[in-house]
Motif scaffolding. Structure first.
Motif, mmCIF file in Angstrom:
data_model
loop_
_atom_site.group_PDB
_atom_site.id
_atom_site.type_symbol
_atom_site.label_atom_id
_atom_site.label_comp_id
_atom_site.label_asym_id
_atom_site.label_seq_id
_atom_site.Cartn_x
_atom_site.Cartn_y
_atom_site.Cartn_z
ATOM 1 N N ASN A 65 0.821 -1.215 0.000
ATOM 2 C CA ASN A 65 0.000 0.000 0.000
ATOM 3 C C ASN A 65 0.855 1.266 0.000
ATOM 4 O OD1 ASN A 65 -2.670 1.006 0.045
ATOM 5 N ND2 ASN A 65 -2.453 1.549 2.209
ATOM 6 N N SER A 119 -2.466 5.301 -3.538
ATOM 7 C CA SER A 119 -2.369 3.925 -3.042
ATOM 8 C C SER A 119 -3.777 3.355 -2.939
ATOM 9 C CB SER A 119 -1.647 3.857 -1.693
ATOM 10 O OG SER A 119 -2.169 4.792 -0.810
ATOM 11 N N TRP A 139 -0.230 11.937 3.726
ATOM 12 C CA TRP A 139 -0.368 10.478 3.709
ATOM 13 C C TRP A 139 0.926 9.785 3.255
ATOM 14 C CZ3 TRP A 139 -1.418 5.829 4.838
ATOM 15 C CH2 TRP A 139 -1.375 4.789 3.899
ATOM 16 N N ARG A 140 1.600 10.402 2.282
ATOM 17 C CA ARG A 140 2.846 9.788 1.788
ATOM 18 C C ARG A 140 3.834 9.558 2.919
ATOM 19 N NH1 ARG A 140 3.691 13.402 -3.080
ATOM 20 N NH2 ARG A 140 2.592 12.292 -4.721
ATOM 21 N N GLN A 143 -6.111 4.742 1.658
ATOM 22 C CA GLN A 143 -5.457 5.867 2.311
ATOM 23 C C GLN A 143 -5.949 5.969 3.748
ATOM 24 O OE1 GLN A 143 -4.751 9.065 -0.221
ATOM 25 N NE2 GLN A 143 -4.817 10.607 1.378
ATOM 26 N N TRP A 152 2.380 7.127 5.907
ATOM 27 C CA TRP A 152 2.449 5.692 5.600
ATOM 28 C C TRP A 152 3.642 5.057 6.325
ATOM 29 C CZ3 TRP A 152 6.661 3.516 2.916
ATOM 30 C CH2 TRP A 152 6.536 2.147 2.672
ATOM 31 N N LYS A 153 4.770 5.774 6.384
ATOM 32 C CA LYS A 153 5.949 5.219 7.044
ATOM 33 C C LYS A 153 6.089 5.690 8.498
ATOM 34 C CE LYS A 153 10.880 4.471 6.597
ATOM 35 N NZ LYS A 153 12.083 4.733 5.823
#
Ligand SMILES: Cc1cc2nc3c(=O)[nH]c(=O)nc-3n(C[C@H](O)[C@H](O)[C@H](O)COP(=O)(O)O)c2cc1C
Length: 492
Positions: free
Chosen positions: A28, A257, A166-167, A260, A170-171
């Motif tokens: 994702n 992705s 969000w980018r 989200q 995500w991590k």
């Protein structure tokens, strides 16, 4: 939510690391490239003329002069030396290749997008565009005078830097909003310094009504406007204000992705830092940070490494050659000098970020912790002794902060920023830290050294180690500089 609650809740500690249930869902992973589908895509000419002025001179405030024939060539130069793809890395185990850009980004996830409005550029239609780094092109999202809708009635070129949180989330989960803000600071200086190397100046506005700007720039809900940067100056090829009607194409933003996720703390801090009305910031005059230390730094010097080469070869060091080689005091003075220069932004009428150095290997300087006093370019020693283990431990156990020649804690005066700007000040402290970081990256590269921004640190441990009460500030960013080890994954 307030800035303080968000900040407290996103601190790293041994306990928070043990508690976290966050894992990386590779299937994702968000696409690092946003595209607007269904709009005209305008080519930016390949191999635009390179800025030849020395990078260190640009950092000291000098302006270059690299003429462009027309609007397309100017935009190509500007983006090529601030935001384009500049290298790639190959993952040894899978052979997969991923790209790296001129502007750095936490985890190479690139939450920052570059939108721009043009007005009267030679042979280029007035309109609203989005830069597409994957192919070095501009997506034309509308034609007409969109600069006016941003409240700027004079600049021929206005950028709106946005974050896709969000980018990064995500991590990095909830802490990611901090990294988005740092990244904006880096992108701002990448853009501003590239503009200066080409002969134009800029002014950034952080204080704007968020929803109005998002609407003017036709942003989708996952993209948040963070900074407006207006460019002006004789080197921008402008003819006349070619009016004409407004036509909106918009385009369909690509899906990044499959799924989200939302992060309530990130939504909370973003809402807390938003403004709903316009109110210009009153200038306080030139900011001054006075204080003296016992070590007077020698004058900064220049090298003839050109801005064009330095911007495109800048990389984050994976690690540094610990125990080998020192940097000289004039080199350290040159690295610090670029951080003293004025930042051109509405929120930069005060300086909120102060530098503390963990000196490991600098000729003529005893190892220890020093505070940098920029007004007189002096260092004040606040702790003596070897700091290598401490610097690495405080940076979440990352060896590079101990193997560097010098590491930094940037301390943000959040309380003062908040008393002036409310929660919005939280953004400005991070922008300033990112801006200083970008200047350090470029200066290090120009001196033949390497640097790495470090967003991961044990917050309260740093504050405690440096003896800071919250009125004196809290750690906002770490940095390390030294002799980089070779990264075998780097391809170009
Ligand atoms: C805000 C920020 C935080 C970062 N934090 C770390 C870090 O904690 N550790 C690290 O090794 N690199 C860190 N980096 C470096 C990034 O991983 C690096 O910029 C990214 O991989 C892209 O590589 P490049 O800088 O060579 O283009 C950080 C960079 C930024 C801008």
């Amino acid at each position: 939510m307030t800035w303080l609650e968000y900040h407290e809740l996103t601190k790293h500690s041994a306990e928070s690391l043990r508690r976290t249930q966050h894992y990386l869902d590779w299937a994702n992973m968000p696409n690092p490239f946003r595209h607007y589908e269904g709009v005209r895509v305008v080519d930016l000419p390949a191999d635009p003329p390179a800025p030849q002025i020395s990078a260190l001179e640009v950092l000291e405030g000098k302006t270059g002069n690299t003429l462009a024939r027309d609007g397309a060539e100017f935009l190509s130069q500007l983006m090529f030396y601030s935001a384009s793809i500049s290298a790639s890395k190959r993952v040894p185990s899978t052979g997969a290749i991923y790209s790296l850009r001129v502007n750095p980004s936490s985890g190479n996830l690139h939450p920052t997008e570059f939108h721009f409005c043009t007005r009267g550029l030679v042979d280029w239609s007035n309109g609203l565009y989005h830069y597409r780094p994957s192919s070095h092109m501009a997506e034309q999202r509308a034609i007409g005078d969109f600069a006016a809708t941003l409240g700027n009635d004079s600049a021929p070129l206005i950028f709106v830097l946005t974050s896709i949180a969000w980018r990064e989330a995500w991590k990095y989960g909830d802490r990611a909003y901090r990294y988005c803000l740092h990244d904006i600071g880096h992108a701002w200086q990448a853009l501003t310094l590239a503009a200066r190397s080409l002969g134009s100046e800029s002014f950034a506005i952080g204080h704007f009504a968020d929803d109005r700007v998002a609407e003017s720039c036709l942003l989708s809900a996952d993209e948040w406007p963070m900074l407006i940067v207006g460019l002006h100056g004789a080197s921008i090829p402008v003819n006349k204000l070619n009016g004409g009607e407004t036509v909106v194409f918009g385009g369909q933003p690509n899906r990044l992705s499959e799924e989200q996720k939302t992060y309530p703390l990130i939504e909370g801090i973003h809402t807390a830092t938003k403004l709903s009305t316009e109110s210009a910031i009153l200038s306080l005059g030139e900011p001054k940070v006075s204080g003296r230390g016992g070590v007077r730094l020698p004058p900064a010097f220049s090298t003839n490494q050109s801005f064009g080469v330095v911007a495109r070869t800048r990389r984050s060091a994976l690690d540094f050659k610990g125990g080998r080689g020192s940097i000289s005091l004039p080199q350290l003075a040159t690295l610090l000098s670029g951080t003293r220069q004025r930042l051109f932004a509405d929120f930069a009428t005060d300086r909120y970020v102060h530098l503390y150095l963990y000196v490991h290997r600098v000729e003529g300087l005893e190892p220890g912790v020093y505070r940098f006093w920029p007004e007189h370019a002096e260092l004040e020693r606040i702790k003596a002794g070897d700091q290598r283990l401490v610097a690495a431990a405080l940076s979440l156990g990352q060896d590079l902060a101990g193997n560097a020649c010098v590491a930094f804690s940037m301390i943000g005066d959040f309380e003062n920023a908040a008393s002036r700007y409310g929660d919005r000040g939280y953004r400005y402290v991070h922008f300033e830290a990112g801006a200083i970081g970008q200047r350090i990256y470029l200066a290090a590269e120009a001196l033949g050294l390497g640097a790495t921004g470090i967003g991961a640190f044990f917050d309260d441990e740093v504050n405690r180690y440096l003896g800071l009460s919250s009125e004196l500030g809290q750690v906002v960013y770490h940095f390390a500089i030294g002799y980089p080890v070779v990264d075998p994954r780097l391809e170009a």
